[in-house]
Scaffold this active site. Structure first.
Site, PDB file in Angstrom:
ATOM      1  N   SER A  41       0.789  -1.216   0.000  1.00 13.59           N
ATOM      2  CA  SER A  41       0.000   0.000   0.000  1.00 13.59           C
ATOM      3  C   SER A  41       0.832   1.281   0.000  1.00 13.59           C
ATOM      4  O   SER A  41       1.572   1.524  -0.935  1.00 13.59           O
ATOM      5  CB  SER A  41      -0.947  -0.049   1.187  1.00 13.59           C
ATOM      6  N   HIS A  42       0.712   2.054   1.073  1.00 17.57           N
ATOM      7  CA  HIS A  42       1.373   3.354   1.112  1.00 17.57           C
ATOM      8  C   HIS A  42       2.853   3.265   1.485  1.00 17.57           C
ATOM      9  O   HIS A  42       3.519   4.291   1.584  1.00 17.57           O
ATOM     10  CB  HIS A  42       0.651   4.262   2.112  1.00 17.57           C
ATOM     11  N   ASP A  84      -2.628   6.393  -3.375  1.00 15.30           N
ATOM     12  CA  ASP A  84      -1.461   5.701  -2.813  1.00 15.30           C
ATOM     13  C   ASP A  84      -1.060   4.498  -3.674  1.00 15.30           C
ATOM     14  O   ASP A  84      -1.586   4.304  -4.779  1.00 15.30           O
ATOM     15  CB  ASP A  84      -1.719   5.284  -1.359  1.00 15.30           C
ATOM     16  N   ASP A 101      -1.615   1.305  -3.761  1.00 12.09           N
ATOM     17  CA  ASP A 101      -2.602   0.349  -4.265  1.00 12.09           C
ATOM     18  C   ASP A 101      -3.932   1.035  -4.601  1.00 12.09           C
ATOM     19  O   ASP A 101      -4.950   0.359  -4.795  1.00 12.09           O
ATOM     20  CB  ASP A 101      -2.804  -0.804  -3.269  1.00 12.09           C
ATOM     21  N   ASP A 156      -6.140   2.745  -3.002  1.00  9.58           N
ATOM     22  CA  ASP A 156      -7.326   2.780  -2.151  1.00  9.58           C
ATOM     23  C   ASP A 156      -7.405   4.068  -1.331  1.00  9.58           C
ATOM     24  O   ASP A 156      -8.437   4.371  -0.744  1.00  9.58           O
ATOM     25  CB  ASP A 156      -7.440   1.534  -1.254  1.00  9.58           C
ATOM     26  N   ARG A 157      -6.322   4.831  -1.277  1.00 12.02           N
ATOM     27  CA  ARG A 157      -6.371   6.109  -0.558  1.00 12.02           C
ATOM     28  C   ARG A 157      -6.509   7.264  -1.530  1.00 12.02           C
ATOM     29  O   ARG A 157      -6.145   7.145  -2.699  1.00 12.02           O
ATOM     30  CB  ARG A 157      -5.074   6.334   0.226  1.00 12.02           C
ATOM     31  N   LYS A 197     -11.548   0.698   0.934  1.00 13.18           N
ATOM     32  CA  LYS A 197     -11.568   2.115   0.629  1.00 13.18           C
ATOM     33  C   LYS A 197     -11.172   2.270  -0.834  1.00 13.18           C
ATOM     34  O   LYS A 197     -10.611   1.360  -1.430  1.00 13.18           O
ATOM     35  CB  LYS A 197     -10.662   2.903   1.572  1.00 13.18           C
TER      36      LYS A 197
HETATM   37  C1  VG1 Z   1      -2.560   2.781   8.470  1.00 11.06           C
HETATM   38  C2  VG1 Z   1      -3.688   3.765   8.661  1.00 11.06           C
HETATM   39  C3  VG1 Z   1      -5.029   3.055   8.637  1.00 11.06           C
HETATM   40  C4  VG1 Z   1      -5.154   2.276   7.331  1.00 11.06           C
HETATM   41  C5  VG1 Z   1      -3.971   1.356   7.160  1.00 11.06           C
HETATM   42  C6  VG1 Z   1      -3.976   0.647   5.819  1.00 11.06           C
HETATM   43  O1  VG1 Z   1      -2.541   1.850   9.528  1.00 11.06           O
HETATM   44  O2  VG1 Z   1      -3.531   4.461   9.869  1.00 11.06           O
HETATM   45  O3  VG1 Z   1      -6.056   3.989   8.779  1.00 11.06           O
HETATM   46  O4  VG1 Z   1      -6.340   1.516   7.313  1.00 11.06           O
HETATM   47  O5  VG1 Z   1      -2.750   2.091   7.243  1.00 11.06           O
HETATM   48  O6  VG1 Z   1      -3.990   1.563   4.775  1.00 11.06           O
HETATM   49  P1  VG1 Z   1      -1.545   1.959  10.782  1.00 11.06           P
HETATM   50  O7  VG1 Z   1      -1.770   0.728  11.594  1.00 11.06           O
HETATM   51  O8  VG1 Z   1      -0.157   2.066  10.210  1.00 11.06           O
HETATM   52  O9  VG1 Z   1      -1.915   3.214  11.486  1.00 11.06           O
HETATM   53  V1  VG1 Z   1      -3.268   1.114   3.303  1.00 11.06           V
HETATM   54  O10 VG1 Z   1      -3.815   2.198   2.196  1.00 11.06           O
HETATM   55  O11 VG1 Z   1      -1.608   1.210   3.762  1.00 11.06           O
HETATM   56  O12 VG1 Z   1      -3.608  -0.465   3.132  1.00 11.06           O
HETATM   57 CO    CO Z   2      -3.495   1.639   0.348  1.00 12.58          CO
END
Ligand code: VG1
Ligand code: CO
Length: 550
Positions: free
Chosen positions: A120-121, A284, A286, A288-289, A383
């Site tokens: 993801s991010h 981001d 993938d 979804d953000r 998302k």
């Molecule tokens: C983070 C965000 C959370 C989100 C998750 C996955 O998690 O705070 O809101 O759902 O990333 O997003 P954490 O545990 O690091 O706070 V993605 O777009 O990276 O799958």
């Molecule tokens: Co993501």
């Protein structure tokens, strides 16, 4: 070609976090590391019915965000799937599927589930991160019961079942055979586009672009590019070049595909230039953000959810109104005020999209959101970055108002929830754990204590009882709630791969219109000082401020 079993050794660090298993690429490239996790997953899925062969005859969806190791991982997973009874895999062309697209394909094709390859991010490339997660038949992230079962299985795994067939062609749209399993390489965009068409008035959006509406969407060299190009420029006629950094690269071209004002700095610069387009957005890794911007104006994700809720009936897909809304606990309470005004149920869940699944499946909510630049709806179970972009485009098209006008009008009506998140990254794990332990111990002494003008009204370590299945999730973040609606929240990230990341969430409410245009960090400085006083972050970490404040 033959199916064979190979002995394997347990890796003890395969417990999924907030969103799947994420590790440095080097960890995933160790012999059997990916194989073990996937074998454990397939074992747990097969054991999910009495036959012990639940996957037999079933279809799985497979695709990822295109980051380094995606293509290799796809081949490994296909061979494991073929040897563990899966009948068919729907594979995104080139191994590519955004997270929302996986969710859409699972639902539209009634698949058993899907595997998403993404961190993801998190940054990509050979020195970056890789990740894998499983989504169930509702299209949503596996719940904690399933992820814990997979983790338990990884701890006792002794054997892999795989095929030694040659690699298949993942780039050509066609159906191929791998042992008894069919692999159908699918267009990554088609199913997702079909879902978007059902929700939004594409003619309205086409009309906007015909009349000269301009936008800049930064796909950050990640998987959102092909989707944004096909839909915005292709279907809707946005000017060519509106989507930038649109080709997914294995290392995201060195960008950190986490759409916030710090990492998407180039977009911020473009949106504050004299010739800025009407609308800006980023996604981001993938896709979804989303981060959405007007000219010289960034929308806070929590506000985005509140505005979407307030205006949802302007969008064809939501014209009959919403069933309810949900936000993660650290997300600002801006949406709560709208829900109250509209008489909608409003739920507060732990961080991570998996907690919205039951509420969506049970028809209790229609929109969901998180402060971390994530918004989505019941159209899928993830998302959805591009959905949010289309939503905001539609709001502008339907009202004729700019992003800034829409948001500022909203503040006048509902008040403004000033909001920021301070991330302290790369803290030693023991330091972070001790900070949280001491904070928890201090909680009972805080209620009633005054800090400046405000006093603490309640403290707790957030626990959530799922209203649908009754499951309980504890220790989801330390909360300090104040008598004026302000909140200070501490939690440790569950997606990082290096040391620990402390997230500090600060929020205060302002209903006086003359005080709704102050700089956010300035407005929340007092609360940041309270957090420091209570938790001693700087002293403990040796850091003199957050690594990122958005
Ligand atoms: C983070 C965000 C959370 C989100 C998750 C996955 O998690 O705070 O809101 O759902 O990333 O997003 P954490 O545990 O690091 O706070 V993605 O777009 O990276 O799958
Ligand atoms: Co993501």
């Amino acid at each position: 070609m033959a199916i064979h079993t190979t002995p394997t050794q347990v890796f003890t660090d395969q417990r999924p976090g907030t969103s799947g298993l994420r590790k440095k690429v080097g960890v995933f490239m160790q012999p059997h590391y990916l194989e073990n996790f996937v074998q454990a997953l397939l074992d747990v899925l097969n054991a999910s019915d009495a036959s012990g062969q639940a996957l037999h005859g079933q279809t799985l969806v497979l695709g990822g965000d295109g980051r380094f190791y995606n293509r290799t991982a796809v081949q490994i997973i296909l061979k494991l799937a073929a040897a563990n009874g899966v009948a068919r895999v729907l594979l995104g062309q080139g191994g590519i599927l955004s997270t929302p697209a996986v969710s859409a394909v699972i639902r539209r094709r009634q698949a058993f589930g899907g595997i998403v390859l993404s961190a993801s991010h998190n940054p990509g490339g050979p020195d970056g991160d890789f990740g894998i997660k499983y989504n169930a038949s509702n299209g949503g992230p596996a719940n904690e019961t399933l992820t814990e079962a997979v983790f338990a299985r990884t701890m006792v795994l002794s054997e892999l079942r795989s095929s030694n067939a040659p690699d298949i062609d993942i780039d050509r749209l066609c159906v191929q055979q791998l042992e008894q399993m069919q692999v159908e390489v699918i267009d990554p965009v088609a199913d997702y586009l079909a879902v978007m068409r059902e929700l939004f008035d594409f003619d309205l959006l086409r009309g906007m672009f015909k009349r000269g509406f301009t936008l800049r969407v930064d796909a950050m060299n990640a998987v959102g590019g092909p989707y944004a190009k096909a839909i915005l420029e292709g279907e809707l006629g946005a000017p060519k070049g509106s989507v930038v950094n649109a080709v997914p690269l294995e290392d995201f071209g060195g960008l950190h595909p986490d759409p916030n004002p710090v990492n998407a700095e180039d977009l911020i610069v473009h949106m504050s230039a004299p010739d800025a387009p009407d609308f800006g957005a980023a996604m981001d890794g993938d896709a979804d953000r989303n981060m959405v911007l007007g000219r010289n104006f960034v929308v806070t994700p929590s506000d985005s959810l509140a505005l979407m809720t307030a205006h949802a009936t302007l969008i064809p897909g939501y014209k009959d109104g919403l069933l309810g809304v949900a936000r993660s606990m650290p997300t600002s309470a801006a949406v709560d005020r709208v829900a109250k005004a509209l008489g909608l149920p409003c739920f507060e869940t732990p961080t991570g999209w998996k907690f919205f699944g039951n509420l969506l499946d049970a028809g209790r909510v229609t929109l969901c959101g998180e402060e971390s630049y994530g918004t989505g709806s019941s159209h899928i179970r993830e998302k959805d970055g591009l959905w949010a972009i289309l939503f905001w485009l539609s709001l502008q098209g339907a009202t004729g108002e700019s992003v800034q006008d829409l948001v500022e009008t909203h503040w006048r009506v509902y008040g403004r929830n000033y909001y920021t998140r301070h991330d302290y990254e790369g803290i030693a794990v023991d330091v972070a754990n001790a900070l949280m332990t001491d904070l928890r111990a201090a909680l009972p002494s805080l209620p009633g204590r005054a800090f400046g003008q405000r006093a603490v009204s309640l403290t707790d370590d957030f626990a959530y009882t799922d209203p649908v299945d009754g499951s309980i999730s504890k220790n989801q973040g330390v909360r300090l709630l104040f008598d004026d609606g302000a909140r200070v929240i501490f939690r440790l990230s569950g997606t990082g791969t290096e040391g620990a990341t402390l997230r500090l969430y600060l929020e205060s409410y302002e209903d006086d219109p003359v005080r709704q245009d102050q700089p956010v960090q300035q407005k929340l400085a007092e609360l940041a000082a309270v957090a420091e006083q209570v938790a001693g972050i700087r002293k403990r970490t040796g850091m003199d401020g957050p690594s990122v404040a958005t």
